[in-house]
Design a protein around this motif. Structure first.
Motif, PDB file in Angstrom:
ATOM      1  N   TYR A  84     -60.061  27.616  68.119  1.00  0.00           N
ATOM      2  CA  TYR A  84     -58.631  27.897  68.342  1.00  0.00           C
ATOM      3  C   TYR A  84     -58.312  28.076  69.171  1.00  0.00           C
ATOM      4  N   ASP A  85     -58.451  27.686  70.730  1.00  0.00           N
ATOM      5  CA  ASP A  85     -57.224  27.537  72.203  1.00  0.00           C
ATOM      6  C   ASP A  85     -57.367  26.426  72.122  1.00  0.00           C
ATOM      7  N   LEU A  86     -58.252  25.981  72.000  1.00  0.00           N
ATOM      8  CA  LEU A  86     -58.179  24.296  71.299  1.00  0.00           C
ATOM      9  C   LEU A  86     -56.945  23.542  71.152  1.00  0.00           C
ATOM     10  N   GLU A  87     -56.801  24.281  69.441  1.00  0.00           N
ATOM     11  CA  GLU A  87     -55.791  23.488  68.602  1.00  0.00           C
ATOM     12  C   GLU A  87     -54.688  24.147  68.688  1.00  0.00           C
ATOM     13  N   LEU A  88     -54.546  25.191  69.979  1.00  0.00           N
ATOM     14  CA  LEU A  88     -53.035  25.978  69.895  1.00  0.00           C
ATOM     15  C   LEU A  88     -52.853  25.334  71.335  1.00  0.00           C
ATOM     16  N   TYR A  89     -53.801  24.469  71.900  1.00  0.00           N
ATOM     17  CA  TYR A  89     -53.065  24.077  73.138  1.00  0.00           C
ATOM     18  C   TYR A  89     -52.716  22.336  72.789  1.00  0.00           C
ATOM     19  N   SER A  90     -53.468  21.912  72.366  1.00  0.00           N
ATOM     20  CA  SER A  90     -52.677  20.487  71.571  1.00  0.00           C
ATOM     21  C   SER A  90     -51.420  20.380  70.887  1.00  0.00           C
ATOM     22  N   ILE A 100     -48.993  22.933  71.391  1.00  0.00           N
ATOM     23  CA  ILE A 100     -48.525  23.224  72.082  1.00  0.00           C
ATOM     24  C   ILE A 100     -48.239  22.013  73.027  1.00  0.00           C
ATOM     25  N   MET A 101     -48.700  20.824  72.911  1.00  0.00           N
ATOM     26  CA  MET A 101     -48.778  19.935  73.668  1.00  0.00           C
ATOM     27  C   MET A 101     -47.677  18.765  73.730  1.00  0.00           C
ATOM     28  N   LEU A 102     -48.884  18.518  71.980  1.00  0.00           N
ATOM     29  CA  LEU A 102     -47.951  17.216  71.023  1.00  0.00           C
ATOM     30  C   LEU A 102     -46.215  17.850  70.725  1.00  0.00           C
ATOM     31  N   GLU A 103     -46.318  19.728  70.379  1.00  0.00           N
ATOM     32  CA  GLU A 103     -44.829  19.726  70.353  1.00  0.00           C
ATOM     33  C   GLU A 103     -43.542  19.726  70.842  1.00  0.00           C
ATOM     34  N   ARG A 104     -44.240  19.750  72.445  1.00  0.00           N
ATOM     35  CA  ARG A 104     -43.010  19.364  73.588  1.00  0.00           C
ATOM     36  C   ARG A 104     -43.379  19.070  74.279  1.00  0.00           C
TER      37      ARG A 104
END
Length: 181
Positions: free
Chosen positions: A164-170, A172-176
């Motif tokens: 889940y942390d990896l998915e959230l990290y990814s 955020i990086m894609l969105e921003r």
């Protein structure tokens, strides 16, 4: 006096800046007065700079949130977060990201030297993100340090949390970074 681009096309409001050191370590503020030539009015803005130097953990995160909250309560109209970190705990990194994104004033981030691991998420919270010429970013696979023995159910829970942390990290990086070139 310096000119900067204004909201109205064809006009350049004037800006007068005065940098001052805050009473507390790690804080700076700059008082900016904009002169809008079309409206003929003065607009005062205060930019506070907060330095985030250290690990992303409970103690440092609590201090950082207090500094940001103090800046807002002191009337800051803009926040500059200058970052040097080797990263830290995922839960605190995501909490700091959400905290900065929820502030009622614009937040900009700047890499002072190195932004690693969860520090990248903190960095991505900025509306405007800049870095020193000789700075670096490090993104690497997640890892957890486990102490003592754990059973299968707990290990499965850890794996699910890391995923889940990896998915959230990814996300955020894609969105921003969408539209960045």
């Amino acid at each position: 006096m310096t000119t900067i681009a204004g909201r109205h096309s064809g006009t350049l409001p004037l800006i007068v800046s005065r940098k001052t050191r805050g009473a507390r370590a790690g804080e700076e503020s700059a008082l900016r007065t904009f002169v809008d030539p079309l409206r003929r009015e003065f607009i005062q803005m205060t930019m506070h700079a907060i330095h985030f130097v250290g690990p992303i953990n409970s103690s440092v995160s609590g201090q950082f949130i207090r500094k940001c909250s103090d800046a807002v309560s002191q009337g800051a109209t803009e926040l500059l977060v200058q970052i040097t970190t080797m990263g830290g705990e995922c839960s605190y990194g995501f909490a700091l990201y959400n905290f900065l994104r929820a502030l009622p004033i614009p937040v900009n981030t700047h890499n002072l030297g190195t932004v690693e691991s969860m520090g990248n998420i903190l960095f991505m919270a900025g509306e405007r993100r800049t870095a020193c010429h000789y700075s670096k970013f490090l993104i690497h696979p997640f890892h957890w340090t486990l102490h003592g023995s754990i059973d299968h159910a707990r290990m499965a829970e850890y794996a699910m949390s890391m995923n889940y942390d990896l998915e959230l990290y990814s996300q955020i990086m894609l969105e921003r970074t969408q539209g960045a070139a």
